[in-house]
Design an enzyme around this catalytic site. Structure first.
Site, PDB file in Angstrom:
ATOM      1  N   ASP A  30       0.855  -1.188   0.000  1.00 38.24           N
ATOM      2  CA  ASP A  30       0.000   0.000   0.000  1.00 38.24           C
ATOM      3  C   ASP A  30       0.885   1.229   0.000  1.00 38.24           C
ATOM      4  O   ASP A  30       1.985   1.199   0.543  1.00 38.24           O
ATOM      5  CB  ASP A  30      -0.909   0.007   1.244  1.00 38.24           C
ATOM      6  CG  ASP A  30      -2.181   0.796   1.022  1.00 38.24           C
ATOM      7  OD1 ASP A  30      -3.262   0.195   0.989  1.00 38.24           O
ATOM      8  OD2 ASP A  30      -2.073   2.033   0.868  1.00 38.24           O
ATOM      9  N   CYS A 263     -20.415  -1.346  -1.651  1.00 38.98           N
ATOM     10  CA  CYS A 263     -20.575  -2.030  -2.945  1.00 38.98           C
ATOM     11  C   CYS A 263     -21.909  -1.789  -3.642  1.00 38.98           C
ATOM     12  O   CYS A 263     -21.929  -1.299  -4.769  1.00 38.98           O
ATOM     13  CB  CYS A 263     -20.386  -3.531  -2.747  1.00 38.98           C
ATOM     14  SG  CYS A 263     -18.696  -3.936  -2.310  1.00 38.98           S
ATOM     15  N   LYS A 266     -22.636   1.814  -5.042  1.00 45.40           N
ATOM     16  CA  LYS A 266     -21.622   2.183  -6.048  1.00 45.40           C
ATOM     17  C   LYS A 266     -21.739   1.305  -7.304  1.00 45.40           C
ATOM     18  O   LYS A 266     -21.684   1.805  -8.428  1.00 45.40           O
ATOM     19  CB  LYS A 266     -20.239   2.001  -5.387  1.00 45.40           C
ATOM     20  CG  LYS A 266     -19.061   1.957  -6.333  1.00 45.40           C
ATOM     21  CD  LYS A 266     -17.761   1.877  -5.563  1.00 45.40           C
ATOM     22  CE  LYS A 266     -17.333   0.482  -5.166  1.00 45.40           C
ATOM     23  NZ  LYS A 266     -16.861  -0.380  -6.246  1.00 45.40           N
TER      24      LYS A 266
END
Ligand code: UDX
Length: 432
Positions: A30, A263, A266
């Site tokens: 990340d 989820c 979107k």
């Protein structure tokens, strides 16, 4: 196998940790240094039951590593998973793929031997084609393969969903990648997961279609709950009645507040955007989105009528404010609409959530977090059960509210109306 997970959000972290637990060497990468520093100390940035233990165990065994060095991590791995965010663009329906493309550029600069590049992020159909194009500008086509491998993990159940998935979906026409990935997932397949190999575009669409279908199921039962309220029918009976038909299935038929999370809202928007770009009509899903957007207003109307239109100065308690139980996620939670509305109309709101105080409500005067159920409920006029945490299911409300004539609005139908009636508690559920 040597795996690199790019992005330590929900999908990347859970999948990476679970792959390590299956015996693979995994580097989770990340760009957020503080997140990686925490993960190296087994401090988990999200609430997910069981995840911390698995991070600790696999870090200790040396199979799980965390890094900010993307280039080296790519070079060291055979399979690269792209697990970065694909949020909705501001005020639009379209998915923002900038993170996916920026990662693809870095990958293209670091391929020296054959790599399988897997897209796990939820992306519009044909994103895989675009990734292939970006990478092939720098790298010969026989040195990489772009595959779609969507995840179907639910927050709060993610580890179970990873280990016991209904299906493993691999979107590729490349035989070599298919063989390698079937082997990677073989421990799950041997436990009963169905292995599906489709075209890459089909896999991308299956992911969106699955979420859109589940969102449709929920919206369908929510609208029938509205009707049931008018006709004095218990929606729970209807859910069981229709869900017993195997063609329909009983899951995702629980009526409640508007669906939320990272989820469904979107992905339904992004799917409609894709359909419009392809000049096709997805009117069912467009209607689902509209209906879900209106749902919080509908529930607020009900609160208004439950309180005889007297919201001002009423003490209202929210039990749970996240979009569902077993998660600390506030994204698109219906409480983000309901609490500010009630606050604006002069209600005094207290809330308790098992995952703690939420900064989203800091700016509101008269919206206060309480550290336990008891302090949140005492002397309340109206208790709203907003999420279905187990710890809310057996509360002796009479004992802790300590007030006559308090009302319960159970938005998740976790209490029995009969039992409430027997205790002389004024009770309202959803669709019953
Ligand atoms: C979802 C999908 O289930 C998962 O496969 C996908 O990969 C990510 O999106 P998640 O967002 O974690 O997972 O939550 P989920 O349990 O699916 O619930 C989504 C929303 O639907 C929540 O707001 C939940 O409260 C609501 N819901 C769910 C209902 O209102 N009724 C139901 O019967 C089920």
């Amino acid at each position: 196998m040597k795996l690199c997970m790019i992005g330590t959000g929900y999908v990347g972290l859970v999948s990476g940790v679970c792959f390590a637990d299956l015996g693979n060497d995994v580097i989770c990468v990340d760009k957020d240094l503080s997140k990686i520093n925490s993960l190296q100390k087994s401090i988990i940035p999200i609430y997910e039951p069981g995840l911390e233990e698995l991070v600790r165990k696999n870090s200790k065994s040396g199979r799980l590593k965390f890094s900010t060095d993307l280039s080296t991590s790519i070079q060291k791995s055979d399979i690269i998973f792209i697990c970065v965010g694909t949020p909705t663009k501001k005020n639009k329906y379209e998915a923002d793929l900038s993170q996916v493309y920026s990662v693809a550029n870095i990958i293209s600069k670091n391929i020296k031997s054959f790599k399988i590049i897997i897209n796990k992020s939820t992306v519009p159909v044909m994103t895989g084609d675009k990734l292939e194009k970006i990478i092939s500008k720098k790298i010969k086509k026989n040195l990489f393969s772009v595959v779609s491998n969507p995840e179907f993990l639910r927050e709060g159940e993610a580890i179970r969903d990873f280990i016991y998935p209904d299906r493993v979906l691999i979107g590729t026409s490349d035989k070599r990648s298919n063989r390698i990935l079937k082997n990677l997932y073989s421990p799950l397949i041997s436990k009963g997961a169905k292995y599906l190999n489709t075209s890459r575009r089909a896999a991308e669409l299956i992911k969106y279609a699955s979420n859109a279908f589940l969102a449709t199921k929920i919206t369908f039962i929510n609208e029938l709950a509205n009707l049931s309220e008018k006709l004095d029918i218990n929606i729970e009976d209807v859910s069981i009645g229709i869900g017993s038909d195997k063609r329909i299935g009983s899951r995702f038929l629980r009526a409640g507040p508007a669906y939320g999370g990272s989820c469904f809202p979107k992905d339904t928007r992004a799917l409609v955007y894709t359909s419009k770009a392809s000049k096709t009509n997805l009117s069912v899903i467009e209607t689902v989105i509209k209906s879900n957007n209106k749902r919080s207003d509908l529930l607020l109307k009900r609160i208004n009528s439950i309180l005889n239109k007297k919201i001002k100065n009423k003490k209202i308690t929210f039990l749970g404010v996240t979009f569902k139980a077993n998660t600390d996620d506030m994204r698109e939670s219906s409480s983000l609409k309901m609490i500010p509305y009630l606050n604006k109309r002069g209600a005094k709101i207290r809330y308790y959530d098992p995952t703690g105080k939420k900064s989203e409500f800091d700016k509101f005067k008269n919206v206060n977090y309480k550290p336990n159920i008891k302090e949140a409920c005492v002397n309340s006029d109206l208790i709203i059960i907003h999420t279905e945490w187990n710890e809310f299911k057996l509360i002796d409300l009479k004992r802790i509210v300590k007030k006559r004539n308090f009302i319960v609005y159970d938005m998740r139908n976790i209490y029995s109306p009969e039992k409430m009636r027997k205790q002389n508690i004024k009770y309202f559920g959803v669709g019953r």
